[in-house]
Design a protein around this motif. Structure first.
Motif, PDB file in Angstrom:
ATOM      1  N   PRO A  83       0.814  -1.230   0.000  1.00 18.44           N
ATOM      2  CA  PRO A  83       0.000   0.000   0.000  1.00 18.44           C
ATOM      3  C   PRO A  83       0.842   1.272   0.000  1.00 18.44           C
ATOM      4  CG  PRO A  83      -0.152  -1.134   2.121  1.00 18.44           C
ATOM      5  CD  PRO A  83       0.513  -2.070   1.171  1.00 18.44           C
ATOM      6  N   VAL A  84       2.022   1.221   0.634  1.00 19.90           N
ATOM      7  CA  VAL A  84       2.916   2.381   0.630  1.00 19.90           C
ATOM      8  C   VAL A  84       3.412   2.643  -0.789  1.00 19.90           C
ATOM      9  CG1 VAL A  84       5.078   3.346   1.528  1.00 19.90           C
ATOM     10  CG2 VAL A  84       3.629   1.942   3.011  1.00 19.90           C
ATOM     11  N   LEU A  85       3.777   1.591  -1.505  1.00 25.78           N
ATOM     12  CA  LEU A  85       4.228   1.725  -2.885  1.00 25.78           C
ATOM     13  C   LEU A  85       3.120   2.256  -3.786  1.00 25.78           C
ATOM     14  CD1 LEU A  85       6.282  -1.585  -3.328  1.00 25.78           C
ATOM     15  CD2 LEU A  85       7.188   0.717  -2.992  1.00 25.78           C
ATOM     16  N   GLN A  86       1.897   1.771  -3.587  1.00 23.99           N
ATOM     17  CA  GLN A  86       0.787   2.229  -4.416  1.00 23.99           C
ATOM     18  C   GLN A  86       0.505   3.708  -4.190  1.00 23.99           C
ATOM     19  OE1 GLN A  86      -0.813   0.080  -6.794  1.00 23.99           O
ATOM     20  NE2 GLN A  86      -1.200   2.179  -7.489  1.00 23.99           N
ATOM     21  N   GLU A  87       0.546   4.133  -2.936  1.00 23.60           N
ATOM     22  CA  GLU A  87       0.346   5.550  -2.637  1.00 23.60           C
ATOM     23  C   GLU A  87       1.431   6.402  -3.270  1.00 23.60           C
ATOM     24  OE1 GLU A  87      -0.197   6.493   1.487  1.00 23.60           O
ATOM     25  OE2 GLU A  87      -1.502   4.760   1.824  1.00 23.60           O
ATOM     26  N   LEU A  88       2.677   5.901  -3.213  1.00 32.47           N
ATOM     27  CA  LEU A  88       3.795   6.638  -3.796  1.00 32.47           C
ATOM     28  C   LEU A  88       3.643   6.730  -5.310  1.00 32.47           C
ATOM     29  CD1 LEU A  88       6.552   8.010  -3.439  1.00 32.47           C
ATOM     30  CD2 LEU A  88       7.605   5.737  -3.550  1.00 32.47           C
ATOM     31  N   ALA A  89       3.251   5.633  -5.948  1.00 31.36           N
ATOM     32  CA  ALA A  89       3.064   5.624  -7.397  1.00 31.36           C
ATOM     33  C   ALA A  89       1.959   6.592  -7.808  1.00 31.36           C
ATOM     34  CB  ALA A  89       2.739   4.208  -7.872  1.00 31.36           C
ATOM     35  N   ASP A  90       0.842   6.581  -7.086  1.00 29.20           N
ATOM     36  CA  ASP A  90      -0.276   7.457  -7.427  1.00 29.20           C
ATOM     37  C   ASP A  90       0.054   8.923  -7.173  1.00 29.20           C
ATOM     38  OD1 ASP A  90      -1.869   5.352  -8.252  1.00 29.20           O
ATOM     39  OD2 ASP A  90      -2.816   5.091  -6.287  1.00 29.20           O
ATOM     40  N   ALA A  91       0.804   9.186  -6.100  1.00 30.08           N
ATOM     41  CA  ALA A  91       1.127  10.573  -5.754  1.00 30.08           C
ATOM     42  C   ALA A  91       2.121  11.195  -6.714  1.00 30.08           C
ATOM     43  CB  ALA A  91       1.683  10.640  -4.332  1.00 30.08           C
ATOM     44  N   THR A  92       2.992  10.373  -7.303  1.00 35.52           N
ATOM     45  CA  THR A  92       4.042  10.894  -8.171  1.00 35.52           C
ATOM     46  C   THR A  92       3.805  10.611  -9.649  1.00 35.52           C
ATOM     47  OG1 THR A  92       5.355   8.863  -7.916  1.00 35.52           O
ATOM     48  CG2 THR A  92       5.765  10.663  -6.347  1.00 35.52           C
ATOM     49  N   GLY A  93       2.843   9.741  -9.955  1.00 38.44           N
ATOM     50  CA  GLY A  93       2.591   9.384 -11.338  1.00 38.44           C
ATOM     51  C   GLY A  93       3.712   8.585 -11.965  1.00 38.44           C
TER      52      GLY A  93
END
Length: 223
Positions: A83-93
């Motif tokens: 979930p941390v990786l997914q949030e990072l991916a979504d926040a940074t594109g």
């Protein structure tokens, strides 16, 4: 808060053994723990019974049981990191990834995430499970930056240590830029979390997101 003295000594002994590649003698452990040699011997015997240490001659080294626990921890880390990786991916594109050191010269990506909404015409698909040298790529450089300075280290590693994150371009994939931050992890020489993309982005705000993700992952059981 009260602690169990025997358990505390055993865990401290295990930590001391883990910090020395050549192992420790029972006398060494007794001296460092400031306990009687007979007590140190019983601690070693108990750890041996559980496979956490093994004796080779007079020296005590980590046993296979310690490696098993470390492997289970890394599996748990991967699950907790998703979930941390997914949030990072979504926040940074960008594509986000988690990398763990493999020995002292290589590292291997163990988990990744893609942004829910694609940014840019090309998205980088990070190759999970493919090892590469620590000196190449933002993820490896970030892990090297966790270590004390050594003579002859690259400027990239020194700068990453100073800034708290690494930035590389085109080292693992032509045209790709990566940003990563390292964190301590049990059972490995280090780990890093970061992003990689083919499109341009503002380094500082993305680096801030990456460092925040590294801090969150470290709190899950790293440092």
């Amino acid at each position: 808060m009260a602690t169990l003295q025997g358990l505390d000594r055993g865990l401290r002994a295990l930590e001391l053994v883990s910090l020395t590649s050549e192992g420790l003698t029972v006398a060494d452990l007794a001296a460092r723990l400031e306990i009687d040699r007979a007590i140190a011997y019983r601690i070693v015997r108990t750890l041996e019974e559980h496979g956490l240490v093994a004796r080779q001659g007079k020296r005590v080294r980590l046993g296979a049981g310690a490696a098993t626990l470390a492997g289970r921890f890394q599996q748990q880390l991967v699950l907790a990191a998703q979930p941390v990786l997914q949030e990072l991916a979504d926040a940074t594109g960008t594509s986000a990834f988690l990398t763990v050191a493999h020995g002292v010269r290589e590292c291997v990506p163990v988990a990744g995430a893609q942004p829910t909404v694609q940014h840019g015409p090309v998205q980088v698909g990070y190759r999970i499970g493919v090892r590469h040298p620590l000196e190449r790529g933002a993820n490896g450089v970030a892990i090297l930056a966790l270590q004390p300075p050594v003579p002859g280290e690259s400027e990239e590693v020194a700068l990453a240590r100073e800034q708290g994150y690494s930035v590389t371009s085109g080292q693992l994939q032509q045209g790709a830029t990566g940003i990563a931050a390292g964190f301590e992890v049990a059972g490995a020489a280090g780990a890093s979390v970061g992003v990689v993309a083919m499109h341009t982005f503002d380094i500082e705000p993305v680096a801030a997101r990456v460092k925040e993700a590294a801090a969150r992952l470290a709190s899950l059981g790293g440092a």
